[in-house]
Design an enzyme around this catalytic site. Sequence first.
Site, PDB file in Angstrom:
ATOM      1  N   GLY A 196      -2.493  -3.458  -8.567  1.00  0.00           N
ATOM      2  CA  GLY A 196      -1.340  -2.673  -9.023  1.00  0.00           C
ATOM      3  C   GLY A 196      -1.500  -1.164  -8.950  1.00  0.00           C
ATOM      4  N   SER A 197      -2.288  -0.662  -7.987  1.00  0.00           N
ATOM      5  CA  SER A 197      -2.430   0.800  -7.930  1.00  0.00           C
ATOM      6  C   SER A 197      -1.137   1.473  -7.456  1.00  0.00           C
ATOM      7  CB  SER A 197      -3.624   1.213  -7.060  1.00  0.00           C
ATOM      8  OG  SER A 197      -3.366   0.993  -5.705  1.00  0.00           O
ATOM      9  N   LEU A 233       9.108 -13.906   0.822  1.00  0.00           N
ATOM     10  CA  LEU A 233      10.401 -14.143   0.166  1.00  0.00           C
ATOM     11  C   LEU A 233      11.378 -14.796   1.141  1.00  0.00           C
ATOM     12  CD1 LEU A 233      10.476 -10.730  -1.665  1.00  0.00           C
ATOM     13  CD2 LEU A 233      10.171 -12.975  -2.741  1.00  0.00           C
ATOM     14  N   HIS A 258       3.658  -1.228   3.131  1.00  0.00           N
ATOM     15  CA  HIS A 258       2.775  -1.962   4.045  1.00  0.00           C
ATOM     16  C   HIS A 258       1.687  -1.008   4.537  1.00  0.00           C
ATOM     17  CE1 HIS A 258       1.558  -5.018   6.861  1.00  0.00           C
ATOM     18  NE2 HIS A 258       1.510  -4.097   7.796  1.00  0.00           N
ATOM     19  N   ASP A 299       7.742  -7.645   7.219  1.00  0.00           N
ATOM     20  CA  ASP A 299       7.270  -6.311   7.638  1.00  0.00           C
ATOM     21  C   ASP A 299       8.110  -5.709   8.760  1.00  0.00           C
ATOM     22  OD1 ASP A 299       5.231  -6.574   5.774  1.00  0.00           O
ATOM     23  OD2 ASP A 299       3.818  -7.400   7.213  1.00  0.00           O
ATOM     24  N   SER A 349       3.502   2.540   5.528  1.00  0.00           N
ATOM     25  CA  SER A 349       4.959   2.606   5.703  1.00  0.00           C
ATOM     26  C   SER A 349       5.640   2.009   4.468  1.00  0.00           C
ATOM     27  CB  SER A 349       5.398   1.765   6.913  1.00  0.00           C
ATOM     28  OG  SER A 349       4.628   2.051   8.054  1.00  0.00           O
ATOM     29  N   MET A 351       2.100 -10.849  -3.005  1.00  0.00           N
ATOM     30  CA  MET A 351       1.576 -11.661  -1.908  1.00  0.00           C
ATOM     31  C   MET A 351       2.343 -12.965  -1.672  1.00  0.00           C
ATOM     32  SD  MET A 351      -0.655  -9.655  -0.789  1.00  0.00           S
ATOM     33  CE  MET A 351      -1.638 -10.602   0.372  1.00  0.00           C
ATOM     34  N   ARG A 389      10.084 -23.037  -3.052  1.00  0.00           N
ATOM     35  CA  ARG A 389      10.086 -21.575  -2.964  1.00  0.00           C
ATOM     36  C   ARG A 389      11.322 -20.961  -3.620  1.00  0.00           C
ATOM     37  NH1 ARG A 389       6.640 -18.350   0.135  1.00  0.00           N
ATOM     38  NH2 ARG A 389       5.438 -19.826   1.335  1.00  0.00           N
ATOM     39  N   ASN A 393       9.345  -2.418   0.219  1.00  0.00           N
ATOM     40  CA  ASN A 393       7.975  -2.911   0.330  1.00  0.00           C
ATOM     41  C   ASN A 393       7.103  -1.784   0.867  1.00  0.00           C
ATOM     42  OD1 ASN A 393       5.797  -4.813   0.419  1.00  0.00           O
ATOM     43  ND2 ASN A 393       6.074  -4.961   2.633  1.00  0.00           N
TER      44      ASN A 393
HETATM   45  C1  GRF Z   1      -1.646  -2.036  -0.726  1.00  0.00           C
HETATM   46  O1  GRF Z   1      -2.509  -1.660   0.305  1.00  0.00           O
HETATM   47  C2  GRF Z   1      -0.273  -2.326  -0.197  1.00  0.00           C
HETATM   48  O2  GRF Z   1       0.089  -1.520   0.881  1.00  0.00           O
HETATM   49  C3  GRF Z   1      -0.402  -3.754   0.259  1.00  0.00           C
HETATM   50  O3  GRF Z   1      -1.231  -4.370  -0.697  1.00  0.00           O
HETATM   51  C4  GRF Z   1      -2.049  -3.375  -1.322  1.00  0.00           C
HETATM   52  C5  GRF Z   1      -1.745  -3.457  -2.787  1.00  0.00           C
HETATM   53  O4  GRF Z   1      -2.560  -2.610  -3.543  1.00  0.00           O
HETATM   54  N1  GRF Z   1       0.900  -4.353   0.423  1.00  0.00           N
HETATM   55  P1  GRF Z   1      -2.223  -2.306  -5.053  1.00  0.00           P
HETATM   56  O5  GRF Z   1      -2.092  -3.663  -5.762  1.00  0.00           O
HETATM   57  O6  GRF Z   1      -0.935  -1.536  -5.088  1.00  0.00           O
HETATM   58  O7  GRF Z   1      -3.378  -1.528  -5.579  1.00  0.00           O
END
Ligand code: GRF
Length: 210
Positions: free
Chosen positions: A14-15, A96, A112, A148, A139, A93, A68, A110
């Site tokens: 969750g950064s 959808l 990526h 994506d 992106s 992860m 789903r 999103n």
């Molecule tokens: C990030 O690199 C994001 O681009 C990708 O998954 C990672 C998630 O990192 N989709 P965090 O959980 O936000 O730290």
Amino acid sequence: MARKRVAVLISGRGSNMVALMEAAKDPGYPAEIALVISNEPAADGLKRATAAGIPTVVVDHRRFGKDREGFERALQHELEAHKIELVCLAGFMRILTPWFVKQWDGRLLNIHPALLPAFKGLNTHARALAAGVKEHGASVHLVVPEMDSGPIIAQAAVPVRDGDTEATLAARVLEVEHKIYPQALRLLAEGRVQMVGDRCLVDGRPVGSA
Ligand code: GRF
């Protein structure tokens, strides 16, 4: 202008969610993080959100087996119950379905870790190193049913350096992720993003133009 109510969907550390929460601490920021949803009960990001006083919900996909849409209807229920207006995927992860994506058409972002359209999918840093590219990056895009592939709102590039490992490159990319995600959410929340076919205009101009 009223701040838009945003949900962040996570599966792990969750950064990026934290970067969005930090941006939203500014009262002038056009969005507030009103909800964090994780499909993983053990996601570290949940603790970080709770520590920041943000409501969290776990919708464990395992409860729904192969159903789903059942999982997504549970997500949708939470989003509606919390009066959410925009959704940010941040390390979420789960793929959808078109049904869910359609509920949030033009309101679902999103991030990526690659310069799309290069390196869609997983393990982007390892694949960038293997391909020998000189530039890599991140992106932020609107989500469409194809993974994506949605219109890009913001991108940032970083150099690939001699001796880079997956970890050093990932760390360099993560730094720019934390900058462009709050920027892209601001643009969307301020109504400055317009979808034209498979592209985005920001303030009426193609993304990336001066
Ligand atoms: C990030 O690199 C994001 O681009 C990708 O998954 C990672 C998630 O990192 N989709 P965090 O959980 O936000 O730290």
